[in-house]
Design a protein around this motif. Structure first.
Motif, PDB file in Angstrom:
ATOM      1  N   ARG A  57       0.851  -1.180   0.000  1.00  0.00           N
ATOM      2  CA  ARG A  57       0.000   0.000   0.000  1.00  0.00           C
ATOM      3  C   ARG A  57       0.886   1.227   0.000  1.00  0.00           C
ATOM      4  NH1 ARG A  57      -4.929   0.537  -0.472  1.00  0.00           N
ATOM      5  NH2 ARG A  57      -6.604  -0.470   0.551  1.00  0.00           N
ATOM      6  N   VAL A  58       0.608   2.143  -0.902  1.00  0.00           N
ATOM      7  CA  VAL A  58       1.299   3.420  -0.961  1.00  0.00           C
ATOM      8  C   VAL A  58       0.209   4.473  -0.800  1.00  0.00           C
ATOM      9  CG1 VAL A  58       2.727   4.959  -2.352  1.00  0.00           C
ATOM     10  CG2 VAL A  58       3.062   2.485  -2.513  1.00  0.00           C
ATOM     11  N   GLY A  59       0.168   5.071   0.393  1.00  0.00           N
ATOM     12  CA  GLY A  59      -0.967   5.932   0.693  1.00  0.00           C
ATOM     13  C   GLY A  59      -2.202   5.061   0.723  1.00  0.00           C
ATOM     14  N   GLY A  60      -3.205   5.401  -0.038  1.00  0.00           N
ATOM     15  CA  GLY A  60      -4.404   4.587  -0.117  1.00  0.00           C
ATOM     16  C   GLY A  60      -4.446   3.699  -1.342  1.00  0.00           C
ATOM     17  N   ASN A  61      -3.322   3.568  -2.033  1.00  0.00           N
ATOM     18  CA  ASN A  61      -3.289   2.840  -3.300  1.00  0.00           C
ATOM     19  C   ASN A  61      -2.548   1.516  -3.190  1.00  0.00           C
ATOM     20  OD1 ASN A  61      -4.467   5.053  -4.873  1.00  0.00           O
ATOM     21  ND2 ASN A  61      -2.555   6.094  -4.384  1.00  0.00           N
ATOM     22  N   VAL A  62      -3.033   0.526  -3.926  1.00  0.00           N
ATOM     23  CA  VAL A  62      -2.387  -0.788  -3.993  1.00  0.00           C
ATOM     24  C   VAL A  62      -1.374  -0.754  -5.126  1.00  0.00           C
ATOM     25  CG1 VAL A  62      -2.756  -3.240  -4.446  1.00  0.00           C
ATOM     26  CG2 VAL A  62      -4.432  -1.950  -3.110  1.00  0.00           C
ATOM     27  N   ARG A  63      -0.187  -1.246  -4.841  1.00  0.00           N
ATOM     28  CA  ARG A  63       0.880  -1.335  -5.848  1.00  0.00           C
ATOM     29  C   ARG A  63       1.522  -2.715  -5.762  1.00  0.00           C
ATOM     30  NH1 ARG A  63      -1.417   2.493  -7.462  1.00  0.00           N
ATOM     31  NH2 ARG A  63      -0.653   4.599  -7.683  1.00  0.00           N
ATOM     32  N   TYR A  64       2.174  -3.107  -6.838  1.00  0.00           N
ATOM     33  CA  TYR A  64       2.863  -4.393  -6.909  1.00  0.00           C
ATOM     34  C   TYR A  64       4.296  -4.173  -7.344  1.00  0.00           C
ATOM     35  CZ  TYR A  64      -1.845  -6.356  -6.821  1.00  0.00           C
ATOM     36  OH  TYR A  64      -3.130  -6.678  -6.468  1.00  0.00           O
ATOM     37  N   ARG A  65       5.221  -4.908  -6.728  1.00  0.00           N
ATOM     38  CA  ARG A  65       6.619  -4.871  -7.148  1.00  0.00           C
ATOM     39  C   ARG A  65       6.845  -5.956  -8.197  1.00  0.00           C
ATOM     40  NH1 ARG A  65      10.187  -5.479  -1.931  1.00  0.00           N
ATOM     41  NH2 ARG A  65       8.972  -7.402  -1.958  1.00  0.00           N
ATOM     42  N   TRP A  66       7.648  -5.636  -9.231  1.00  0.00           N
ATOM     43  CA  TRP A  66       7.943  -6.615 -10.275  1.00  0.00           C
ATOM     44  C   TRP A  66       8.499  -7.898  -9.683  1.00  0.00           C
ATOM     45  CZ3 TRP A  66       6.163  -7.450 -14.777  1.00  0.00           C
ATOM     46  CH2 TRP A  66       5.818  -6.424 -15.632  1.00  0.00           C
ATOM     47  N   GLU A  67       9.368  -7.759  -8.703  1.00  0.00           N
ATOM     48  CA  GLU A  67       9.986  -8.953  -8.104  1.00  0.00           C
ATOM     49  C   GLU A  67       8.921  -9.880  -7.530  1.00  0.00           C
ATOM     50  OE1 GLU A  67      11.147  -5.689  -6.166  1.00  0.00           O
ATOM     51  OE2 GLU A  67      11.614  -5.437  -8.275  1.00  0.00           O
ATOM     52  N   ASP A  68       7.916  -9.302  -6.867  1.00  0.00           N
ATOM     53  CA  ASP A  68       6.854 -10.110  -6.266  1.00  0.00           C
ATOM     54  C   ASP A  68       5.973 -10.751  -7.337  1.00  0.00           C
ATOM     55  OD1 ASP A  68       7.717  -9.504  -3.675  1.00  0.00           O
ATOM     56  OD2 ASP A  68       6.433  -7.729  -3.562  1.00  0.00           O
ATOM     57  N   VAL A  69       5.707 -10.019  -8.403  1.00  0.00           N
ATOM     58  CA  VAL A  69       4.905 -10.565  -9.505  1.00  0.00           C
ATOM     59  C   VAL A  69       5.654 -11.720 -10.161  1.00  0.00           C
ATOM     60  CG1 VAL A  69       3.908 -10.066 -11.772  1.00  0.00           C
ATOM     61  CG2 VAL A  69       3.676  -8.405  -9.908  1.00  0.00           C
ATOM     62  N   GLU A  70       6.930 -11.527 -10.448  1.00  0.00           N
ATOM     63  CA  GLU A  70       7.726 -12.577 -11.082  1.00  0.00           C
ATOM     64  C   GLU A  70       7.839 -13.804 -10.180  1.00  0.00           C
ATOM     65  OE1 GLU A  70      11.220 -10.296 -12.002  1.00  0.00           O
ATOM     66  OE2 GLU A  70      10.509  -9.908 -14.039  1.00  0.00           O
ATOM     67  N   GLU A  71       8.008 -13.591  -8.873  1.00  0.00           N
ATOM     68  CA  GLU A  71       8.081 -14.705  -7.926  1.00  0.00           C
ATOM     69  C   GLU A  71       6.755 -15.471  -7.910  1.00  0.00           C
ATOM     70  OE1 GLU A  71       8.249 -15.222  -3.117  1.00  0.00           O
ATOM     71  OE2 GLU A  71       9.484 -13.657  -4.002  1.00  0.00           O
ATOM     72  N   TRP A  72       5.647 -14.736  -7.890  1.00  0.00           N
ATOM     73  CA  TRP A  72       4.332 -15.367  -7.868  1.00  0.00           C
ATOM     74  C   TRP A  72       4.110 -16.188  -9.146  1.00  0.00           C
ATOM     75  CZ3 TRP A  72      -0.016 -14.414 -10.989  1.00  0.00           C
ATOM     76  CH2 TRP A  72      -1.192 -15.013 -10.549  1.00  0.00           C
ATOM     77  N   ILE A  73       4.508 -15.633 -10.279  1.00  0.00           N
ATOM     78  CA  ILE A  73       4.367 -16.372 -11.543  1.00  0.00           C
ATOM     79  C   ILE A  73       5.212 -17.644 -11.509  1.00  0.00           C
ATOM     80  CG2 ILE A  73       4.913 -16.306 -14.015  1.00  0.00           C
ATOM     81  CD1 ILE A  73       4.044 -13.315 -13.938  1.00  0.00           C
ATOM     82  N   ALA A  74       6.441 -17.533 -11.030  1.00  0.00           N
ATOM     83  CA  ALA A  74       7.331 -18.698 -10.958  1.00  0.00           C
ATOM     84  C   ALA A  74       6.752 -19.787 -10.055  1.00  0.00           C
ATOM     85  CB  ALA A  74       8.709 -18.271 -10.462  1.00  0.00           C
ATOM     86  N   GLU A  75       6.072 -19.382  -9.002  1.00  0.00           N
ATOM     87  CA  GLU A  75       5.459 -20.343  -8.081  1.00  0.00           C
ATOM     88  C   GLU A  75       4.264 -21.067  -8.708  1.00  0.00           C
ATOM     89  OE1 GLU A  75       4.463 -17.952  -4.714  1.00  0.00           O
ATOM     90  OE2 GLU A  75       6.531 -17.860  -3.992  1.00  0.00           O
ATOM     91  N   HIS A  76       3.721 -20.517  -9.789  1.00  0.00           N
ATOM     92  CA  HIS A  76       2.529 -21.092 -10.405  1.00  0.00           C
ATOM     93  C   HIS A  76       2.785 -21.739 -11.762  1.00  0.00           C
ATOM     94  CE1 HIS A  76       0.784 -18.617  -7.268  1.00  0.00           C
ATOM     95  NE2 HIS A  76      -0.228 -19.442  -7.327  1.00  0.00           N
ATOM     96  N   VAL A  77       4.037 -22.017 -12.044  1.00  0.00           N
ATOM     97  CA  VAL A  77       4.372 -22.728 -13.284  1.00  0.00           C
ATOM     98  C   VAL A  77       3.962 -24.183 -13.124  1.00  0.00           C
ATOM     99  CG1 VAL A  77       6.258 -23.491 -14.789  1.00  0.00           C
ATOM    100  CG2 VAL A  77       6.259 -21.168 -13.849  1.00  0.00           C
TER     101      VAL A  77
END
Length: 79
Positions: A57-77
């Protein structure tokens, strides 16, 4: 054998977005929805159920880090 998701070509605009992330590493919900070809509502649902990539969360907004997205994708291969 590649799955249909692996056969998709990366949209050139997404490649440009990816390259610009070295300067601005946080993705918005819109950015991630476009990247994953999923509705924003799906990302919000995944987040509340702790099924999607880690979010910050950045202020009231949801954000995603590339590293976390890539890790999540790798976990779902699928094997």
């Amino acid at each position: 054998m590649p799955t249909s998701n692996q056969d998709r070509r990366i949209d050139p605009s997404m490649q440009t977005l990816r390259e610009s992330m070295t300067i601005h590493p946080l993705l918005t919900v819109d950015d991630l929805a476009a990247y994953l070809s999923k509705p924003k509502a799906t990302l919000y649902a995944w987040r509340t159920r702790k099924l999607g990539p880690k979010a910050v969360r950045v202020g009231g907004n949801v954000r995603y880090r590339w590293e976390d997205v890539e890790e999540w994708i790798a976990e779902h291969v699928e094997e």
